[in-house]
Design a protein around this motif. Sequence first.
Motif, PDB file in Angstrom:
ATOM      1  N   GLU A  21       0.829  -1.187   0.000  1.00  0.00           N
ATOM      2  CA  GLU A  21       0.000   0.000   0.000  1.00  0.00           C
ATOM      3  C   GLU A  21       0.867   1.242   0.000  1.00  0.00           C
ATOM      4  O   GLU A  21       2.014   1.230   0.430  1.00  0.00           O
ATOM      5  N   ASP A  22       0.346   2.321  -0.504  1.00  0.00           N
ATOM      6  CA  ASP A  22       1.071   3.580  -0.565  1.00  0.00           C
ATOM      7  C   ASP A  22       1.272   4.098   0.851  1.00  0.00           C
ATOM      8  O   ASP A  22       0.308   4.331   1.568  1.00  0.00           O
ATOM      9  N   PRO A  23       2.537   4.278   1.310  1.00  0.00           N
ATOM     10  CA  PRO A  23       2.753   4.736   2.682  1.00  0.00           C
ATOM     11  C   PRO A  23       2.395   6.197   2.885  1.00  0.00           C
ATOM     12  O   PRO A  23       2.403   6.668   3.998  1.00  0.00           O
ATOM     13  N   ILE A  24       2.125   6.935   1.809  1.00  0.00           N
ATOM     14  CA  ILE A  24       1.797   8.345   1.951  1.00  0.00           C
ATOM     15  C   ILE A  24       0.382   8.577   1.434  1.00  0.00           C
ATOM     16  O   ILE A  24       0.172   8.836   0.257  1.00  0.00           O
ATOM     17  N   PRO A  25      -0.613   8.465   2.297  1.00  0.00           N
ATOM     18  CA  PRO A  25      -1.964   8.758   1.845  1.00  0.00           C
ATOM     19  C   PRO A  25      -2.090  10.227   1.486  1.00  0.00           C
ATOM     20  O   PRO A  25      -1.239  11.041   1.835  1.00  0.00           O
ATOM     21  N   ARG A  31       1.127  23.774  12.664  1.00  0.00           N
ATOM     22  CA  ARG A  31       0.618  23.135  11.445  1.00  0.00           C
ATOM     23  C   ARG A  31       1.771  22.518  10.639  1.00  0.00           C
ATOM     24  O   ARG A  31       1.650  21.416  10.117  1.00  0.00           O
ATOM     25  N   ILE A  32       2.874  23.226  10.534  1.00  0.00           N
ATOM     26  CA  ILE A  32       4.018  22.724   9.785  1.00  0.00           C
ATOM     27  C   ILE A  32       4.608  21.499  10.479  1.00  0.00           C
ATOM     28  O   ILE A  32       4.902  20.482   9.846  1.00  0.00           O
ATOM     29  N   LEU A  33       4.802  21.583  11.791  1.00  0.00           N
ATOM     30  CA  LEU A  33       5.334  20.443  12.542  1.00  0.00           C
ATOM     31  C   LEU A  33       4.428  19.221  12.382  1.00  0.00           C
ATOM     32  O   LEU A  33       4.903  18.105  12.145  1.00  0.00           O
ATOM     33  N   LEU A  34       3.127  19.440  12.500  1.00  0.00           N
ATOM     34  CA  LEU A  34       2.190  18.328  12.438  1.00  0.00           C
ATOM     35  C   LEU A  34       2.153  17.685  11.055  1.00  0.00           C
ATOM     36  O   LEU A  34       1.990  16.474  10.922  1.00  0.00           O
ATOM     37  N   TYR A  35       2.325  18.496  10.026  1.00  0.00           N
ATOM     38  CA  TYR A  35       2.403  17.981   8.658  1.00  0.00           C
ATOM     39  C   TYR A  35       3.530  16.964   8.544  1.00  0.00           C
ATOM     40  O   TYR A  35       3.374  15.875   8.000  1.00  0.00           O
ATOM     41  N   HIS A  36       4.707  17.316   9.079  1.00  0.00           N
ATOM     42  CA  HIS A  36       5.862  16.429   8.983  1.00  0.00           C
ATOM     43  C   HIS A  36       5.733  15.228   9.918  1.00  0.00           C
ATOM     44  O   HIS A  36       6.214  14.135   9.596  1.00  0.00           O
ATOM     45  N   PHE A  37       5.114  15.405  11.055  1.00  0.00           N
ATOM     46  CA  PHE A  37       4.849  14.262  11.945  1.00  0.00           C
ATOM     47  C   PHE A  37       3.938  13.257  11.240  1.00  0.00           C
ATOM     48  O   PHE A  37       4.200  12.054  11.229  1.00  0.00           O
ATOM     49  N   LYS A  38       2.873  13.747  10.646  1.00  0.00           N
ATOM     50  CA  LYS A  38       1.937  12.875   9.927  1.00  0.00           C
ATOM     51  C   LYS A  38       2.631  12.123   8.794  1.00  0.00           C
ATOM     52  O   LYS A  38       2.378  10.937   8.568  1.00  0.00           O
ATOM     53  N   LYS A  39       3.507  12.830   8.104  1.00  0.00           N
ATOM     54  CA  LYS A  39       4.183  12.212   6.974  1.00  0.00           C
ATOM     55  C   LYS A  39       5.094  11.073   7.441  1.00  0.00           C
ATOM     56  O   LYS A  39       5.126   9.997   6.832  1.00  0.00           O
ATOM     57  N   LEU A  98       4.785   7.134   6.494  1.00  0.00           N
ATOM     58  CA  LEU A  98       5.887   6.458   5.813  1.00  0.00           C
ATOM     59  C   LEU A  98       6.393   5.236   6.586  1.00  0.00           C
ATOM     60  O   LEU A  98       6.962   4.321   6.000  1.00  0.00           O
ATOM     61  N   HIS A  99       6.185   5.230   7.897  1.00  0.00           N
ATOM     62  CA  HIS A  99       6.732   4.175   8.747  1.00  0.00           C
ATOM     63  C   HIS A  99       5.610   3.572   9.601  1.00  0.00           C
ATOM     64  O   HIS A  99       5.409   3.982  10.741  1.00  0.00           O
ATOM     65  N   PRO A 100       4.889   2.585   9.068  1.00  0.00           N
ATOM     66  CA  PRO A 100       3.756   1.994   9.791  1.00  0.00           C
ATOM     67  C   PRO A 100       4.145   1.407  11.145  1.00  0.00           C
ATOM     68  O   PRO A 100       3.300   1.306  12.031  1.00  0.00           O
ATOM     69  N   CYS A 101       5.406   1.019  11.313  1.00  0.00           N
ATOM     70  CA  CYS A 101       5.850   0.437  12.583  1.00  0.00           C
ATOM     71  C   CYS A 101       6.579   1.462  13.454  1.00  0.00           C
ATOM     72  O   CYS A 101       7.319   1.090  14.369  1.00  0.00           O
ATOM     73  N   THR A 102       6.363   2.737  13.193  1.00  0.00           N
ATOM     74  CA  THR A 102       7.010   3.766  13.994  1.00  0.00           C
ATOM     75  C   THR A 102       6.658   3.615  15.472  1.00  0.00           C
ATOM     76  O   THR A 102       5.579   3.114  15.826  1.00  0.00           O
ATOM     77  N   GLU A 103       7.573   4.068  16.314  1.00  0.00           N
ATOM     78  CA  GLU A 103       7.303   4.069  17.757  1.00  0.00           C
ATOM     79  C   GLU A 103       6.600   5.351  18.193  1.00  0.00           C
ATOM     80  O   GLU A 103       6.225   5.480  19.353  1.00  0.00           O
ATOM     81  N   MET A 104       6.428   6.284  17.262  1.00  0.00           N
ATOM     82  CA  MET A 104       5.670   7.516  17.554  1.00  0.00           C
ATOM     83  C   MET A 104       4.181   7.199  17.429  1.00  0.00           C
ATOM     84  O   MET A 104       3.618   7.257  16.344  1.00  0.00           O
TER      85      MET A 104
END
Length: 346
Positions: A18-22, A101-109, A113-119
């Motif tokens: 699946e595309d990791p970037i919806p 908003r900018i920080l959250l954009y990059h957090f979401k990305k 991109l990393h479905p198994c992230t610890e975040m």
Amino acid sequence: VSKGTYKPLVHRAEDSEEDPIPKEAGGSAEIEGNRGEFDANRSTPPPVRQATMEEPIESTKPSATRSKPSASVRPSCPGKRKPFHVLLTSQGSVYQEWQTRILLYHFKKQVALHPCTEMTGFTRVLASTGAQPDSLMDEINTFIAPSLPATIHRGFQVINRPWSLMEFVNSPKFAEMVKEEYVYIMETDHLLLQDLPNTATPDTVVGCFFPYMDPTPPDMAEVVKRFYTDGPLSDLYITGPSPTLMHVDILKKVVKLWYDLSVELKHDVQADRKFGWALEMWGYTIAAARLKIKHEIIQKFQIEPSHLWRQNVSAEEPYIFHYTFGHEYSHDGVPMVGQVGEWSLD
């Protein structure tokens, strides 16, 4: 900051099913080389998928059904993950709403991109006058604390960071909103450039190296020794309170003394003059030393480029780009190190 071509992130089909970037997470622009400009052969940058930053950020809202972080872990993820919860400290201003908003954009990305992230969690800890909500309340999981009066912060509102965190950990809402055992303290001018692994332990904080937090120069040592008398100055780690990754119990242990010392330092004429804009950082490091809290200092935790010195963001591969210092460029995009350029980001 660095030179090169502007290009969209390319997702290879073989990387996952699946595309990791919806669509709501957006694309990415990579910077290569050593000077900041678009490809000379292009009149405009190539198109990239854009996040819809006006829509609610679903991933930051609390789940009514989640009882623990592992409930959302995919079966294919490593079993020894240590999920952590982002605590974004912020104040009530249009300026910091924009940064959020900018920080959250990059957090979401990064999460996409990393479905198994610890975040695995995100809460904004907002200090606002009279605990008034702002325009982001419907989009971002938020705890609000009343900002400190001027009689306490004396114009240095950064003290609202330990204050609002102290209010949060002492609130019943903390246990409701934070299910993870670890927390990651961020500021609104942090940009996540890659997925952040959790290397903190129950008794060790992961911190960033800040060379200007060295307590040993004679003029600095004179002041620090007045507030740290428990041992040698080498007890103090050359770090600060953000970015940090720590166990929840350590945050609960350090936050009150961090706040109390920050206020004490601000009300002390010599300390206020010497510590300046880093005063609240010294409140944290002195508090951590008094409480014997160990730190692991990671050089690449974040990068803080400036027009006063040269750093290559791409080469150093930091986890965070902290855009706290000014940048100067010529009309052609050449970094103006030690000078004022035609273009400024400050």
